[in-house]
Design a protein around this motif. Structure first.
Motif, short mmCIF file in Angstrom:
data_model
loop_
_atom_site.label_atom_id
_atom_site.label_comp_id
_atom_site.label_asym_id
_atom_site.label_seq_id
_atom_site.Cartn_x
_atom_site.Cartn_y
_atom_site.Cartn_z
N LEU A 291 0.84 -1.20 0.00
CA LEU A 291 0.00 0.00 0.00
C LEU A 291 0.87 1.25 0.00
O LEU A 291 0.53 2.26 -0.62
CB LEU A 291 -0.94 0.00 1.20
N GLY A 292 2.02 1.18 0.67
CA GLY A 292 2.96 2.30 0.66
C GLY A 292 3.46 2.62 -0.74
O GLY A 292 3.64 3.80 -1.10
N VAL A 293 3.70 1.60 -1.54
CA VAL A 293 4.10 1.81 -2.94
C VAL A 293 2.99 2.52 -3.70
O VAL A 293 3.22 3.49 -4.44
CB VAL A 293 4.46 0.48 -3.62
N ALA A 294 1.74 2.04 -3.53
CA ALA A 294 0.60 2.68 -4.19
C ALA A 294 0.45 4.13 -3.72
O ALA A 294 0.15 5.03 -4.53
CB ALA A 294 -0.68 1.90 -3.91
N ALA A 295 0.67 4.37 -2.42
CA ALA A 295 0.58 5.73 -1.88
C ALA A 295 1.61 6.64 -2.53
O ALA A 295 1.30 7.78 -2.91
CB ALA A 295 0.77 5.69 -0.36
N ASP A 296 2.84 6.16 -2.69
CA ASP A 296 3.87 6.97 -3.34
C ASP A 296 3.51 7.27 -4.79
O ASP A 296 3.77 8.37 -5.29
CB ASP A 296 5.22 6.23 -3.28
N MET A 297 2.93 6.30 -5.48
CA MET A 297 2.51 6.51 -6.87
C MET A 297 1.44 7.59 -6.95
O MET A 297 1.47 8.46 -7.83
CB MET A 297 1.99 5.21 -7.47
N GLY A 302 0.15 13.79 -7.78
CA GLY A 302 -0.50 14.98 -7.24
C GLY A 302 -1.61 14.70 -6.26
O GLY A 302 -2.28 15.63 -5.80
N GLY A 303 -1.84 13.42 -5.92
CA GLY A 303 -2.88 13.05 -4.98
C GLY A 303 -2.45 13.19 -3.53
O GLY A 303 -1.33 13.60 -3.22
N THR A 304 -3.35 12.79 -2.64
CA THR A 304 -3.13 12.93 -1.20
C THR A 304 -3.40 11.60 -0.51
O THR A 304 -4.38 10.91 -0.84
CB THR A 304 -4.05 14.00 -0.61
N VAL A 305 -2.55 11.24 0.44
CA VAL A 305 -2.78 10.06 1.27
C VAL A 305 -2.70 10.48 2.73
O VAL A 305 -1.89 11.33 3.10
CB VAL A 305 -1.76 8.93 0.98
N GLY A 373 5.38 -1.54 11.49
CA GLY A 373 4.68 -2.11 10.34
C GLY A 373 3.61 -1.18 9.81
O GLY A 373 3.39 -1.07 8.60
N ALA A 374 2.94 -0.46 10.72
CA ALA A 374 1.82 0.40 10.32
C ALA A 374 2.27 1.57 9.45
O ALA A 374 1.58 1.94 8.49
CB ALA A 374 1.09 0.92 11.56
N ILE A 375 3.40 2.18 9.77
CA ILE A 375 3.81 3.36 9.00
C ILE A 375 4.26 2.99 7.60
O ILE A 375 4.37 3.87 6.73
CB ILE A 375 4.92 4.15 9.72
N ALA A 376 4.48 1.69 7.33
CA ALA A 376 4.85 1.28 5.97
C ALA A 376 3.75 1.61 4.97
O ALA A 376 4.01 1.74 3.77
CB ALA A 376 5.17 -0.21 5.94
N LYS A 377 2.49 1.76 5.45
CA LYS A 377 1.38 2.12 4.56
C LYS A 377 1.62 3.46 3.89
O LYS A 377 1.05 3.73 2.83
CB LYS A 377 0.07 2.20 5.35
N ALA A 378 2.41 4.32 4.51
CA ALA A 378 2.60 5.68 4.03
C ALA A 378 3.77 5.81 3.07
O ALA A 378 4.14 6.93 2.70
CB ALA A 378 2.78 6.63 5.21
N ILE A 393 -8.17 18.84 5.35
CA ILE A 393 -6.81 18.71 4.82
C ILE A 393 -6.67 19.59 3.60
O ILE A 393 -7.46 19.50 2.65
CB ILE A 393 -6.50 17.24 4.49
N THR A 394 -5.67 20.45 3.63
CA THR A 394 -5.43 21.38 2.52
C THR A 394 -4.13 21.09 1.78
O THR A 394 -3.98 21.51 0.63
CB THR A 394 -5.40 22.83 3.05
N ALA A 395 -3.20 20.40 2.41
CA ALA A 395 -1.92 20.08 1.77
C ALA A 395 -2.08 18.87 0.87
O ALA A 395 -2.89 17.98 1.13
CB ALA A 395 -0.84 19.82 2.82
N LYS A 396 -1.31 18.83 -0.19
CA LYS A 396 -1.25 17.67 -1.06
C LYS A 396 -0.11 16.75 -0.61
O LYS A 396 0.75 17.13 0.17
CB LYS A 396 -1.01 18.10 -2.51
N GLY A 397 -0.12 15.53 -1.12
CA GLY A 397 0.94 14.58 -0.79
C GLY A 397 0.60 13.75 0.43
O GLY A 397 -0.57 13.49 0.74
N PHE A 398 1.63 13.31 1.15
CA PHE A 398 1.45 12.51 2.35
C PHE A 398 1.25 13.41 3.55
O PHE A 398 2.07 14.29 3.83
CB PHE A 398 2.67 11.60 2.54
#
Length: 511
Positions: A291-297, A302-305, A373-378, A393-398
């Motif tokens: 999920l962390g890989v998908a989050a980085d993609m 330009g998306g937000t996680v 393990g949990a923070i790997a999602k990010a 939430i107003t910032a983009k990204g993580f």
């Protein structure tokens, strides 16, 4: 007699003094890593020592401290709650030191999804009508309004409307009118009232509660219009009259809601809530990092996680502060950690009250291990913002949003903050849904996926069993996020889940 059958284990980092059991290991079995023999039976997902660990010494996994030996541990011993415990230790927060070009993933293609573009400029992934309650006293009336619409057959005339959702809760009165609890609830209600997954919203109150709808509207800048209406039970004259009035209002909202159409928009309009629940020993090496890989993609596009559950980054927060875009952002995260330490102590708890019994049965021993393990999602993207519970939430990204480790409560805050899709990893199994946002379930191991396939959307266990790469699994997850955002139903939606998981975080004295 030594069992010559070699059992699979995984050494996750050369600096670790434990390995992860990838299958059940009977006593006297040889281990595939460490060239050792198991001294006792070790369940799958649990840990085995590969070096002597003296009492008081650190137990190390992922090259990080996950606890301290509460007794001498010998190579081949099962490492778990009987011999590993949480103790305070210093963390070097090193604000921003991990920001390097390696954490910026290039965008390889422009991708879009089919979403509902609202007047606000935000984009919805669903097209619901919401009935929000200001107080528990109006909960049954809100549900009766939704039931009346559902049973009337009206929705069959408007297939483009995903449904009418009553959002009821147990708060709203007998709290301090300017306290943390009030502010949390107000932000949550406002966040849902303006959520892009709702085409229209009706808010229902009793009339005498602390959470006055008129005050909420004034402070949030909300005004009544075709897509936002209010009802006060005491003003309407009781239950029956309010239900009739509410059903009439919903009926009047349906044509405009049905006229909303999906259109192609960039995936930069996606805000994905990252969650895990019922985690196990596989969570940190399969579903969470995938999920962390998908989050980085998504972030690269330009998306937000949105990561949350502050107690479940405890002991790993120093890895997030290294990714903080500014010292201010990093220090805000640390201040939340300290708030939670004080909050737990004030209420007679400990930060290590999490993991749960199910987490421990699945192999997680301490909150430090669970958090790592949990923070790997990010993923690995910079941390661009830290927000209060349900804050817009107003910032983009993580970004990170404060919240408890109780999944329905944390996700309620993430949806209120603007998340329009949820990705939920689980090792033990989870059957939550979170209307109005669709919830994608990612299984950490194949056995559980097969057992609960009707509830799981993706099997991440093949990262171990079939050596599927994290990169490929991350792409699969992102593809599903885009498909779901475009209207494909998740397993939780197909099962009709999501009407009862609206759980605002209640803080402060209930008087």
């Amino acid at each position: 007699m030594i069992n010559s059958n070699v059992k699979k284990t995984a050494l996750l980092n050369d600096n670790d003094n434990v390995v992860l059991a990838l299958e059940d290991i009977p006593r006297d079995s040889r281990l595939s890593s460490g060239h050792l023999v198991a001294n006792v039976n070790v369940p799958r997902g649990h840990k085995v020592a590969i070096a002597p660990i003296k009492k008081g010494a650190a137990v190390v996994k992922y090259a990080q401290v996950i606890g301290f030996a509460s007794m001498d541990i010998e190579p081949g011993d099962h490492v778990h709650t009987h011999n590993c415990a949480v103790e305070d230790f210093d963390r070097d927060y090193a604000f921003g030191s991990g920001l390097t070009g390696a954490h910026t993933r290039p965008v390889t293609e422009e991708r879009t999804f089919k979403g509902f573009l609202r007047e606000s400029g935000e984009v919805g992934t669903r097209n619901f009508i919401g009935i929000i309650t200001s107080v528990n006293c109006s909960a049954t009336v809100a549900r009766l309004i939704a039931d009346k619409i559902s049973k009337s057959g009206l929705l069959e005339k408007y297939p483009n409307v995903d449904g009418v959702v009553p959002l009821i809760h147990g708060a709203g009165c007998c709290i301090k009118s300017d306290g943390e609890g009030y502010q949390n609830l107000q932000r949550t209600l406002v966040g849902y009232a303006s959520h892009p997954n709702f085409a229209a919203v009706l808010i229902v109150g009793l009339g005498c509660e602390v959470m006055q709808i008129s005050r909420l509207m004034d402070e949030a800048g909300l005004t009544e219009n075709q897509s936002f209406r209010k009802l006060i039970i005491q003003d309407e004259g009781g239950t029956r009259k309010t239900v009739e009035a509410g059903a009439s209002i919903i009926e009047s909202m349906l044509p405009a809601a049905a006229a909303c159409q999906r259109t192609d928009v960039p995936i930069a309009h996606l805000t994905v809530a990252l969650q895990c629940g019922g985690s196990d020993g596989y969570s940190g090496i399969t579903a969470n990092p995938a999920l962390g890989v998908a989050a980085d993609m998504l972030v690269a596009a330009g998306g937000t996680v949105v990561l949350s559950e502050t107690p479940e980054v405890y002991g790993a927060e120093h890895l997030l502060t290294r990714r903080a875009a500014s010292r201010e952002v990093g220090e805000k995260l640390v201040s939340l950690i300290h708030w939670w330490e004080n909050y737990a102590a004030k209420n007679g708890g400990e930060m290590d009250n999490n993991p749960t019994p199910g987490n421990k049965l699945g192999g997680l021993t301490t909150i430090f291990e669970k958090s790592l393990g949990a923070i790997a999602k990010a993923g690995t993207s910079p941390l661009n913002g830290v927000y209060n519970y349900s804050e817009k939430i107003t910032a983009k990204g993580f970004v990170f949003m404060d919240g408890p480790g109780y999944d329905p409560c944390a996700i309620t805050g993430q949806v209120a903050s603007g998340s329009n899709v949820i990705c939920f990893t689980t090792g033990r199994g989870s059957v939550f849904g979170y209307k109005p946002a669709p919830s994608i379930k990612l299984a950490t191991n194949t056995d559980m996926y097969l057992k609960m396939e009707e509830d799981m959307d993706i099997d991440c266990g093949d990262i171990i069993s079939e050596q599927v790469s994290l990169e490929d699994k991350g792409r699969q997850i992102l593809d599903l996020i885009i498909a779901v955002a475009s209207g494909e139903q998740t397993k939780s939606e197909l099962n009709g889940l999501g009407d009862h998981e609206f759980v605002p975080w209640q803080l402060g004295a209930q008087m």
